[in-house]
Design a protein around this motif. Sequence first.
Motif, mmCIF file in Angstrom:
data_model
loop_
_atom_site.group_PDB
_atom_site.id
_atom_site.type_symbol
_atom_site.label_atom_id
_atom_site.label_comp_id
_atom_site.label_asym_id
_atom_site.label_seq_id
_atom_site.Cartn_x
_atom_site.Cartn_y
_atom_site.Cartn_z
ATOM 1 N N ARG A 73 27.091 -19.974 -22.616
ATOM 2 C CA ARG A 73 26.298 -18.546 -23.483
ATOM 3 C C ARG A 73 26.863 -17.985 -21.995
ATOM 4 O O ARG A 73 25.784 -17.228 -21.639
ATOM 5 C CB ARG A 73 24.600 -19.393 -22.796
ATOM 6 C CG ARG A 73 24.041 -20.159 -23.600
ATOM 7 C CD ARG A 73 22.791 -20.259 -23.534
ATOM 8 N NE ARG A 73 22.059 -18.965 -23.219
ATOM 9 C CZ ARG A 73 21.115 -18.335 -24.057
ATOM 10 N NH1 ARG A 73 21.518 -18.703 -25.380
ATOM 11 N NH2 ARG A 73 19.925 -17.444 -24.283
ATOM 12 N N ALA A 74 27.605 -17.367 -22.278
ATOM 13 C CA ALA A 74 28.437 -16.129 -21.256
ATOM 14 C C ALA A 74 28.273 -15.007 -22.154
ATOM 15 O O ALA A 74 28.645 -15.125 -23.242
ATOM 16 C CB ALA A 74 29.548 -16.777 -20.784
ATOM 17 N N ASN A 75 27.637 -13.485 -21.600
ATOM 18 C CA ASN A 75 28.186 -12.826 -21.964
ATOM 19 C C ASN A 75 30.060 -12.679 -22.324
ATOM 20 O O ASN A 75 31.057 -13.086 -21.623
ATOM 21 C CB ASN A 75 27.905 -11.367 -20.224
ATOM 22 C CG ASN A 75 26.730 -11.566 -20.119
ATOM 23 O OD1 ASN A 75 25.598 -12.020 -21.253
ATOM 24 N ND2 ASN A 75 26.205 -11.325 -19.078
ATOM 25 N N LEU A 76 29.754 -11.572 -23.535
ATOM 26 C CA LEU A 76 31.090 -11.409 -24.138
ATOM 27 C C LEU A 76 32.300 -11.168 -23.503
ATOM 28 O O LEU A 76 32.972 -11.265 -23.246
ATOM 29 C CB LEU A 76 31.149 -10.547 -25.460
ATOM 30 C CG LEU A 76 30.402 -11.181 -26.703
ATOM 31 C CD1 LEU A 76 30.368 -10.403 -27.851
ATOM 32 C CD2 LEU A 76 31.319 -12.889 -26.978
ATOM 33 N N ALA A 77 31.620 -10.412 -22.143
ATOM 34 C CA ALA A 77 32.766 -9.379 -20.944
ATOM 35 C C ALA A 77 33.587 -10.237 -20.100
ATOM 36 O O ALA A 77 34.468 -9.743 -19.582
ATOM 37 C CB ALA A 77 32.222 -8.210 -20.676
ATOM 38 N N GLU A 78 32.642 -11.451 -20.147
ATOM 39 C CA GLU A 78 32.931 -12.497 -18.903
ATOM 40 C C GLU A 78 33.975 -13.164 -19.173
ATOM 41 O O GLU A 78 35.037 -13.635 -18.994
ATOM 42 C CB GLU A 78 32.229 -13.451 -18.446
ATOM 43 C CG GLU A 78 30.823 -12.510 -18.176
ATOM 44 C CD GLU A 78 29.489 -13.924 -17.629
ATOM 45 O OE1 GLU A 78 29.691 -14.492 -17.866
ATOM 46 O OE2 GLU A 78 28.272 -13.464 -17.565
ATOM 47 N N LEU A 79 34.813 -12.912 -21.041
ATOM 48 C CA LEU A 79 35.140 -14.333 -21.351
ATOM 49 C C LEU A 79 36.554 -13.706 -21.172
ATOM 50 O O LEU A 79 38.264 -14.928 -21.945
ATOM 51 C CB LEU A 79 34.606 -14.706 -22.646
ATOM 52 C CG LEU A 79 33.363 -15.319 -23.351
ATOM 53 C CD1 LEU A 79 32.756 -15.361 -24.426
ATOM 54 C CD2 LEU A 79 33.071 -16.220 -22.465
ATOM 55 N N ALA A 80 36.946 -12.535 -21.648
ATOM 56 C CA ALA A 80 38.512 -11.946 -22.015
ATOM 57 C C ALA A 80 39.198 -12.136 -20.375
ATOM 58 O O ALA A 80 38.927 -11.494 -19.055
ATOM 59 C CB ALA A 80 38.252 -10.837 -22.413
ATOM 60 N N ARG A 81 39.815 -12.940 -20.045
ATOM 61 C CA ARG A 81 41.182 -13.187 -19.133
ATOM 62 C C ARG A 81 41.885 -11.766 -18.522
ATOM 63 O O ARG A 81 41.770 -10.351 -19.536
ATOM 64 C CB ARG A 81 42.220 -13.663 -20.289
ATOM 65 C CG ARG A 81 43.220 -13.578 -18.946
ATOM 66 C CD ARG A 81 44.972 -14.728 -19.543
ATOM 67 N NE ARG A 81 46.115 -15.061 -18.361
ATOM 68 C CZ ARG A 81 46.845 -14.704 -18.312
ATOM 69 N NH1 ARG A 81 46.800 -13.182 -18.492
ATOM 70 N NH2 ARG A 81 47.311 -14.250 -17.357
#
Length: 362
Positions: free
Chosen positions: A54-62
């Motif tokens: 349930r992470a924010n999308l901005a946290e997912l990008a490397r």
Amino acid sequence: MALDKITLQNFRNHASSELVETAHFNLLVGENGAGKTNVLEALSLLSPGRGLRRANLAELARRANPEDEPGAFAIGASLIEQGQVSARIGTYTEPDRPNRRLVRINGADAPASALSEWLAISWLTPAMDGLFTDSAGARRRFVDRMTLAVEPGHAKHVTSLENALRERNKLLETGGEPRWLDAIEAQVAQHGAVVAQNRARLIDLLADELSAVPPEPFARPILAYRPGGPTDVAELLAELARARPRDRAAGRALSGPHRDELDVVMASSGVPAASCSTGEQKAMLIAITLAHGVLASSGRPSVLLLDEVAAHLDPVRRAELFRRLGTGKAQIWMTGTELAPFAEIESEAATWRVSRGKLERL
């Protein structure tokens, strides 16, 4: 099989990873922090919602450096049915819109809700061990995710219900005109009744499936759906209208499907799940997950993601877990720090060693 030719681009600690020639059982092994769960999270995003963390999308990008601005990521996979590629599905973000998730199916743009029409994905992670002692909201999300696997349109109704409830709260707070409240409450009642009925039907199906499961080696749970208000459209609409003064004072709706609850007790003792031992709760959660896997795999291709499950089971329960998973139709993805717990299925599994966001086929 359900998924093959899986690609991760700039996702978490994976700069560019690919998984091909998948199998019924798929194993990801490596040290803690290597990026195993990141692969599972990527797969979970091939379904509607925010994925298993349930992470924010901005946290997912490397990010090469922690101070870098959020970038973009992409996840893609081929859907396999009867040995043939039936679709190519993917989800991604763009550099200038890092907080908006986009979806493509067979090369065409699509809403995230459309993913559920092609594939059913469910998961079990260590973070879910506290489900029975967590908030009612966490259990509703758990039920909704399971419902989505058997009712592909459920996500649309949940989203519409949440939006309508937020709008109703605003109108109550600002003293909106009655005719606007009438209109928005009609939406709440329409979508809320479908959501409640879908949830109740899912719990009934799970209860039937669990009733045929032996009480050992996994503790068998008894499930009950407790609605938070009327489940009929007309009755819910009338309740919303009557409750306007009360809800205005409270700042929120105090009855309705957003107040539903999942009650769970252990069959052998009748003790509520929240009062059972940690081991008993884990066993019941696995039993629910396995029963749901049977339901989810009866229609569309299905995938079951199991993060660090095998290592925490004794040999008897681990063997029974593998037996049940092996007889099911869902494609299985499991993680572990070593191969030893998977010795019984290692010969038939596709296995990758994960190290610092890189994959090596074993």
